[in-house]
Design a protein around this motif. Sequence first.
Motif, PDB file in Angstrom:
ATOM      1  N   ASP A   1      -7.084 -13.203  22.084  1.00  0.00           N
ATOM      2  CA  ASP A   1      -6.340 -14.099  21.190  1.00  0.00           C
ATOM      3  C   ASP A   1      -6.819 -15.541  21.349  1.00  0.00           C
ATOM      4  O   ASP A   1      -7.098 -16.238  20.360  1.00  0.00           O
ATOM      5  CB  ASP A   1      -4.852 -13.978  21.508  1.00  0.00           C
ATOM      6  N   ALA A   2      -6.940 -15.982  22.588  1.00  0.00           N
ATOM      7  CA  ALA A   2      -7.367 -17.359  22.845  1.00  0.00           C
ATOM      8  C   ALA A   2      -8.777 -17.594  22.335  1.00  0.00           C
ATOM      9  O   ALA A   2      -9.073 -18.635  21.719  1.00  0.00           O
ATOM     10  CB  ALA A   2      -7.273 -17.667  24.335  1.00  0.00           C
ATOM     11  N   ASP A   3      -9.662 -16.637  22.560  1.00  0.00           N
ATOM     12  CA  ASP A   3     -11.051 -16.797  22.129  1.00  0.00           C
ATOM     13  C   ASP A   3     -11.174 -16.828  20.608  1.00  0.00           C
ATOM     14  O   ASP A   3     -11.957 -17.610  20.051  1.00  0.00           O
ATOM     15  CB  ASP A   3     -11.911 -15.667  22.697  1.00  0.00           C
ATOM     16  N   VAL A   4     -10.418 -15.978  19.935  1.00  0.00           N
ATOM     17  CA  VAL A   4     -10.500 -15.926  18.472  1.00  0.00           C
ATOM     18  C   VAL A   4      -9.945 -17.207  17.861  1.00  0.00           C
ATOM     19  O   VAL A   4     -10.542 -17.784  16.931  1.00  0.00           O
ATOM     20  CB  VAL A   4      -9.767 -14.682  17.936  1.00  0.00           C
ATOM     21  N   ARG A   5      -8.823 -17.694  18.388  1.00  0.00           N
ATOM     22  CA  ARG A   5      -8.271 -18.942  17.850  1.00  0.00           C
ATOM     23  C   ARG A   5      -9.212 -20.121  18.115  1.00  0.00           C
ATOM     24  O   ARG A   5      -9.386 -20.999  17.266  1.00  0.00           O
ATOM     25  CB  ARG A   5      -6.894 -19.192  18.456  1.00  0.00           C
TER      26      ARG A   5
END
Length: 595
Positions: free
Chosen positions: A481-485
Motif C-alpha cells: 500500500d505504501a509503495d503504490v501510494r
Amino acid sequence: MLLTLELLNTADADAFVQLLAGTYEHSPWVAQAAAAARPFASLAGLKLALAGAVREAGRSQQLALLRAHPELAGKAAASQSLTAESTQEQASAGLSHCSAEELQRIGQLNADYAAKFGWPFILAVRGPRRLGLSRAEIIATFERRLGLTADLELAECLRNVHRIAEIRLNDKFGLSPDMGNQVWDWAESLAVHSDPGFKENGELTVTYLSAAHQACAAQLRQWMTQDCGFDEVSIDAVGNVVGLYRAQQAGAQRLLTGSHYDTVRRAGKYDGRLGVLVTMLCVRELHASGRRLPFDLEVIAFAEEEGQRYKASFLSASALTGNFDAAWLDELDAEGVAMRSAMQAAGLPGDIASIQALRRDPARYLGFVELHIEQGPVLTELDLPLGVVTSINGSMRYLGEVQGLAAHAGTTPMGRRLDAACAVAELILYVEQRAGTHKDQVVGTVGMLEVPAGSINVIPGRCRFSLDLRASTDAARDALDADVRAALAVICQRRGLQWTLTPTMKADAAPSDARWQARWEAAVAAQGLPVHRLPSGAGHDAMMLHRSLPQAMLFVRGGNGGISHNPLEQVSNDDAELAVRAFQTLLDNLAKEAA
C-alpha cells in the motif's frame, strides 16, 4: 455387477484393470498406474488416484489419452463405432439428434480444433449435474475453448476426461450424489432472480436490497422454514436470512456458519451461495433423521459481501461484530439512493440502533466456519475437490482519480500534455511489477478504469480508477500500500498532475484458528482425501467474523479452471456432495467433543 471398494482393493492387478475397463477411454494404463495406490478408503480417493496417474504421466501419454476419445458428433458416432460409454454420453446431450445446421457447425469446429491443437475436443457432455448439456451449451463451450492456448486447453481437456471418468465410476458403483444434486438444484433455482438489465440477457446480478435480492432472501427463508426444518427463521435489520436449529437442550452454545447471497455483476451461481446451501442441507438431513446436536447451529445467509451497490463491503457481517459504521447509512448508490432509504424501502428499519442490536455475544458462540468455492485454480490443477484454508489475505481498496488537462489530441505536442490516463496506465504497470516480484502472496489490481466525458480526439483530462491491494499478512499488505501510494505521487508530480485516493475498505488478514482448521482437516481426511492447505486471496465474511470469533474455512474446487466472479463459475454435483459430507463430519466430530 456393481463395483465396491472391497472388490477393487482385493483384486489382483489384472483384475483391477479389468474391473475399471471403460473408465478412461481405451486407456488401461491409467488403472494400471493407479493400482499401486491401493487400498482406497473412499470412491473419492480412487478418483484422485486415477487423476494422479494421468497427471504424473508424460505429455505423450496424456496426448494419447486425449486422442483415444472420439470427436463429438463425428464420424465414429455416425458409423456407430463409439464405445458404449461414449454412445450413452453423446446421446444424453442430444448429439445423436443434431439438426443439419448443428452438424455442420460442430463439424467445422471439430476441423478447426484439430488443426489448431492436434487432438479431439473433449467435453463431459453429461455436465456438472449429469443431466446432459444442451447442444447450444456444447457449441458455445466449443467456440470459447477454441480460443485458448494449447497448454490451457490441454489442461481443460484432461479435467474433462476426469469428469467423464468420475461419472462413469459413479455408474459402475451404482452411486448418485443426491445431496450434491440438491445443492446444485437449489443454486439453479436461486439464480433465476437477477437485477434488471442483466436478467434479460441471462446474466446473474443480485445487488444489495434490489428486488432480486429481496426475492432471494424470501426464497432462502422459505426453504429454511418449509424444506429444511429450522426452528426459527428470520430476516434481520440488514437483510441477513438467519436460520436457527436448536440443540438438544436449551442454553447450549452455538456454532455460527454461512456465507453471502449477493453477487457481483455478471456473476456465477456458487460464490457465497454454496456455503449457505450446503449448511441448509446439513440441517435438513439432521431434521429428517430427528437428530439434535449438543449445540445450536445458526446458519446465516449474509445479505451483503461484494460491495457492488455501496462503497461499504461486508456490511452484513460487520453488523454481527459491532463494526457497522453509522455513516454507511448515508452512503448513496449510483442512482443517488441512500442506504437508509434502500433499507426502509425493503421493509427494514434503516436505523443504527436496530443494526447495533444484531451484534453477537462471542461468549455464546463456539466459533464461525464458512464453506466457499475456491475462486482460483489451485485445487482444480491438483485434481482435489476440497482444500483447507490457512488464512484469508488482508486487503486495501481505493477509488482514485487523476486530474490533468483535457486538450486537443492533434494540436498539443507530446511533451506539453497533462494526460491523466497515461499516469494511471503507468501506475497499473507499477502495481503489476511491484506485486509480481514480492516473495509473499501479494496481488494488486486496477479493476475499474474510466475517462469521464472521454473522446477519441481529446487528451484525457481526468481518469478514475479502482485499486485493490492484497497480501497474506498485514505487514506485506501495508508495505504494498505504501509503495503504490508513493509511486502514484511520484508519477503525478513528474507529469504535473493532481490525484486523490479515497479508501473504501481495509480488511486485516485473518489467520485460521488452529483448532478449527484442524477440525476441517479431519473432515477432509474422513472423505478419504489428502489434506491440502492453502491461503485465500479473496475476502470472505469469515474475515469480519474473525474480529470476534475463532474461524476457519473449507474451499470447494471450482470447474472451468477455477474461474469465479464469472458466469463460467461451476461446481459439480460430486464436489458438492463431498462438501456436504465434510460439513456433516465436522458437525459429528464437534458433537463427539461436546459429549
